[in-house]
Every structure is written in structure tokens, then in C-alpha cells.
Scaffold this motif. Structure first.
Motif, PDB file in Angstrom:
ATOM      1  N   PHE A 125       0.887  -1.098   0.137  1.00 33.96           N
ATOM      2  CA  PHE A 125       0.061  -0.019  -0.025  1.00 33.96           C
ATOM      3  C   PHE A 125       0.951   1.296  -0.005  1.00 33.96           C
ATOM      4  O   PHE A 125       2.143   1.522   0.743  1.00 33.96           O
ATOM      5  CB  PHE A 125      -0.900  -0.059   1.429  1.00 33.96           C
ATOM      6  CG  PHE A 125      -1.840   1.286   1.379  1.00 33.96           C
ATOM      7  CD1 PHE A 125      -2.653   1.645   0.337  1.00 33.96           C
ATOM      8  CD2 PHE A 125      -1.583   1.938   2.495  1.00 33.96           C
ATOM      9  CE1 PHE A 125      -3.717   2.662   0.417  1.00 33.96           C
ATOM     10  CE2 PHE A 125      -2.415   3.301   2.331  1.00 33.96           C
ATOM     11  CZ  PHE A 125      -3.198   3.646   1.412  1.00 33.96           C
ATOM     12  N   LEU A 126       0.610   2.211  -0.858  1.00 36.96           N
ATOM     13  CA  LEU A 126       1.256   3.532  -1.140  1.00 36.96           C
ATOM     14  C   LEU A 126       0.249   4.563  -0.942  1.00 36.96           C
ATOM     15  O   LEU A 126      -0.739   4.458  -1.504  1.00 36.96           O
ATOM     16  CB  LEU A 126       1.923   3.605  -2.253  1.00 36.96           C
ATOM     17  CG  LEU A 126       3.449   3.105  -2.558  1.00 36.96           C
ATOM     18  CD1 LEU A 126       3.502   1.487  -2.480  1.00 36.96           C
ATOM     19  CD2 LEU A 126       4.074   3.533  -3.955  1.00 36.96           C
ATOM     20  N   ASN A 127       0.544   5.326   0.240  1.00 36.43           N
ATOM     21  CA  ASN A 127      -0.532   6.352   0.483  1.00 36.43           C
ATOM     22  C   ASN A 127      -0.323   7.531  -0.300  1.00 36.43           C
ATOM     23  O   ASN A 127       0.816   7.854  -0.848  1.00 36.43           O
ATOM     24  CB  ASN A 127      -0.588   6.561   1.898  1.00 36.43           C
ATOM     25  CG  ASN A 127      -2.056   7.015   2.527  1.00 36.43           C
ATOM     26  OD1 ASN A 127      -2.836   7.433   1.554  1.00 36.43           O
ATOM     27  ND2 ASN A 127      -2.111   7.228   3.749  1.00 36.43           N
ATOM     28  N   ASP A 142       4.031  -4.607   2.495  1.00 34.73           N
ATOM     29  CA  ASP A 142       4.647  -3.016   2.779  1.00 34.73           C
ATOM     30  C   ASP A 142       3.613  -2.123   2.941  1.00 34.73           C
ATOM     31  O   ASP A 142       3.039  -2.255   2.062  1.00 34.73           O
ATOM     32  CB  ASP A 142       5.902  -2.683   1.857  1.00 34.73           C
ATOM     33  CG  ASP A 142       7.306  -3.711   2.025  1.00 34.73           C
ATOM     34  OD1 ASP A 142       7.075  -4.489   3.152  1.00 34.73           O
ATOM     35  OD2 ASP A 142       8.101  -3.658   1.307  1.00 34.73           O
ATOM     36  N   THR A 143       3.981  -1.232   3.730  1.00 33.15           N
ATOM     37  CA  THR A 143       3.178   0.358   3.677  1.00 33.15           C
ATOM     38  C   THR A 143       4.237   1.310   3.584  1.00 33.15           C
ATOM     39  O   THR A 143       4.931   1.438   4.434  1.00 33.15           O
ATOM     40  CB  THR A 143       2.299   0.386   5.028  1.00 33.15           C
ATOM     41  OG1 THR A 143       1.404  -0.811   5.085  1.00 33.15           O
ATOM     42  CG2 THR A 143       1.481   1.546   5.069  1.00 33.15           C
ATOM     43  N   LEU A 162       6.626   2.132   6.724  1.00 34.38           N
ATOM     44  CA  LEU A 162       7.248   3.582   6.732  1.00 34.38           C
ATOM     45  C   LEU A 162       6.031   4.377   7.117  1.00 34.38           C
ATOM     46  O   LEU A 162       4.919   4.431   6.486  1.00 34.38           O
ATOM     47  CB  LEU A 162       7.488   3.838   5.396  1.00 34.38           C
ATOM     48  CG  LEU A 162       8.727   2.898   4.855  1.00 34.38           C
ATOM     49  CD1 LEU A 162       9.425   3.504   3.422  1.00 34.38           C
ATOM     50  CD2 LEU A 162       9.857   2.926   5.638  1.00 34.38           C
ATOM     51  N   GLY A 163       5.984   4.780   8.250  1.00 34.46           N
ATOM     52  CA  GLY A 163       5.045   5.852   8.824  1.00 34.46           C
ATOM     53  C   GLY A 163       5.154   6.946   7.715  1.00 34.46           C
ATOM     54  O   GLY A 163       5.836   7.497   7.119  1.00 34.46           O
ATOM     55  N   GLY A 164       3.944   7.846   7.972  1.00 35.59           N
ATOM     56  CA  GLY A 164       3.984   8.980   7.145  1.00 35.59           C
ATOM     57  C   GLY A 164       4.312  10.571   7.738  1.00 35.59           C
ATOM     58  O   GLY A 164       5.208  10.932   6.901  1.00 35.59           O
TER      59      GLY A 164
END
Length: 275
Positions: A125-127, A142-143, A162-164
Motif C-alpha cells: 500500500f502506497l498512500n 509493505d506500507t 514506513l510511517g507518514g
């Protein structure tokens, strides 16, 4: 007006009470143009200035406006219906640039930038606002959080988070610089910066609250892993170790960083360094 000026003007109007139901065609055109610029890598949530990563506040404002000035809609992803303010990003451009995204679970939200010759393995997931550089591997489970910045030729091991850091807008997000390899199960949060060409062992937590014992410069640092390091988790004695509840002592996590060519460190050396 420039896109930056338009976003800043829209931010001021939203601060004065503009709502999603009141936003019209002009406002939506600005929001769409902003998302297009994000996906093309023309604007980024953070950039390096000298030795430091600095947030582009107006870019983070633009991402937040895309949430607050849009209505939630019913959408479809394959056979699955979902409800969100943003659609998923089109992936039609990826193939012509040599980037692969495997089916059944590669989810990329509108506003994410993906480089050429990258690989996205499902499920991942890519935000919105995330940036993934050329030649980077985003592995299964992965995020990549909103605004997280990932450089070129990075390997994100499976089950990496990876937090944003989308808010506050003045805070720089998580950054993984070029050439980094993160082992499976790593977590990088709260604006931590992983320096270029570093190798991080599996299941390592990198966050500003956990000290990094840099054995190269012989110092303790917070919030960053210096470039060209090999890092792994060890545990050091905690100040609550003498509490009656902790028979045998209590320990807290720390990160040990050695020169990247040092693949191992003798147990006695680790103990001496940490003490």
C-alpha cells in the motif's frame, strides 16, 4: 497564479470555513492538478536542504485539502466496493517506464509518485503523497505512509512499515535515502531519516525515541541513521530494572550502527560499546 499560490489560497479559505459541499469546479480542478503534480514527482512533501530534510508545508496542505474538500464516494477496486474521498492512482503509466506492479493487492492511492524501473509486490500500500524513487523494490505486505520519501535503488523488505507524518504540516516525514536496504519487518516512524546506502537488519524499529549508538563516530544520535551504516537492534539496561516487578532486570531497545562493510560485531564488542 502558481500551483503553490493556489493551494495556499485554498488553504486560507478552508481555514475560514470553506467545506467540501461548497467547493466547486475551480477548487476541484486545483486539487486535481495538485495530485497530478505529486504523481509526476514535480512537487514533493519534503526536500533535502543542505544536510537536513525539510517539509514543504504547502504540499502537505494540498494533501490535507484533498481530504477535507472532497466528499466520500462509493468506489470499486476490482470486485471490491469501498468508500473514500480519493480514488486509486492510475497505473497506466507504469509499464512504459519499466515499473512492475503485481496484481491482487497492489494498492496505490491517488497522489503517490512511483519512479521508473521500480517493483511493487502485492499486497502493498502506497498512500497519498508518498514518493518512491527509480529502481526501488516495495515488497509484499509493505506500507509506505502518506508523505514518506523513499529514494532510488532502495529495497524495502517484506512486511516493512514506513510511517507518514502528514500532520503537523511543518514536520518532515519519514525519509529513506537512496541505496538503503531495510530487512523484513522493519518499522520507520515519526520523521526518522535513514541515511543513504545503509543496511538495516530485519525487525529493526527506527524512531526518534530510540537511541542510535553510532560506533563509527562514537556518539549517540536520535532521529536519524547516518549514511553508510549497518544497523541492528540490541537491548540495553533500563532505569526501571531495579523495580520489584522486573526480577532479573529490565531492558529497552537500542539500535547499533557500524560501518556498512562490518557485517558482524563480536558480542563482547557490542556489550562494551553499549555500556
Amino acid at each position: 497564479m502558481s500551483l503553490e499560490t493556489e493551494i495556499e489560497d485554498l488553504w486560507a479559505r478552508a481555514d475560514e470555513g470553506l467545506t467540501a459541499s461548497e467547493a466547486g469546479t475551480d477548487e476541484r480542478d486545483t486539487l486535481d492538478a495538485f495530485l497530478d503534480a505529486l504523481e509526476a514527482g514535480e512537487v514533493r512533501a519534503a526536500e533535502k536542504q543542505g544536510d537536513d530534510w525539510v517539509a514543504n508545508e504547502w504540499v502537505k496542505q494540498g494533501i490535507l485539502l484533498n481530504f477535507s474538500l472532497r466528499e466520500t464516494q462509493r468506489r470499486e477496486y476490482g470486485d471490491v466496493a469501498y468508500h473514500d474521498v480519493l480514488p486509486l492512482r492510475s497505473t497506466d503509466d507504469l509499464g512504459e517506464r519499466g515499473t512492475r506492479n503485481t496484481p491482487d493487492g497492489t494498492v496505490v492511492r491517488r497522489g503517490a509518485s512511483i519512479g521508473s524501473d521500480a517493483i511493487l509486490m502485492s499486497p502493498c500500500f502506497l498512500n497519498a503523497g508518498a514518493y518512491v524513487g527509480d529502481g526501488t523494490l516495495v515488497d509484499s505486505c509493505d506500507t509506505v505512509g502518506s508523505c514518506a520519501q523513499v529514494g532510488a535503488d532502495v529495497k524495502l523488505g517484506a512486511n516493512t512499515l514506513l510511517g507518514g507524518v502528514l500532520e503537523p504540516v511543518e514536520d518532515a516525514p519519514v525519509v529513506v535515502e537512496e541505496g538503503v536496504s531495510l530487512g523484513a519487518g522493519c518499522r520507520v516512524t515519526s520523521g526518522f531519516v535513514v541515511g543513504h546506502d545503509s543496511v538495516v537488519g530485519e525487525n529493526t524499529l527506527l524512531t526518534p525515541r530510540i537511541p542510535v549508538y553510532d560506533l563509527v563516530e562514537e556518539e549517540v544520535v536520535y532521529g536519524e541513521l547516518p549514511p553508510e551504516r549497518r544497523a541492528f537492534t540490541r537491548f540495553v539496561e533500563s532505569s526501571v530494572g531495579e523495580h520489584d516487578l522486573f526480577e532479573g532486570g529490565a531492558y529497552k531497545p537500542a539500535v547499533v550502527a557500524t560501518a556498512v562493510e562490518n557485517r558482524t560485531l563480536e558480542a563482547t564488542e557490542r556489550e562494551e560499546a553499549l555500556r
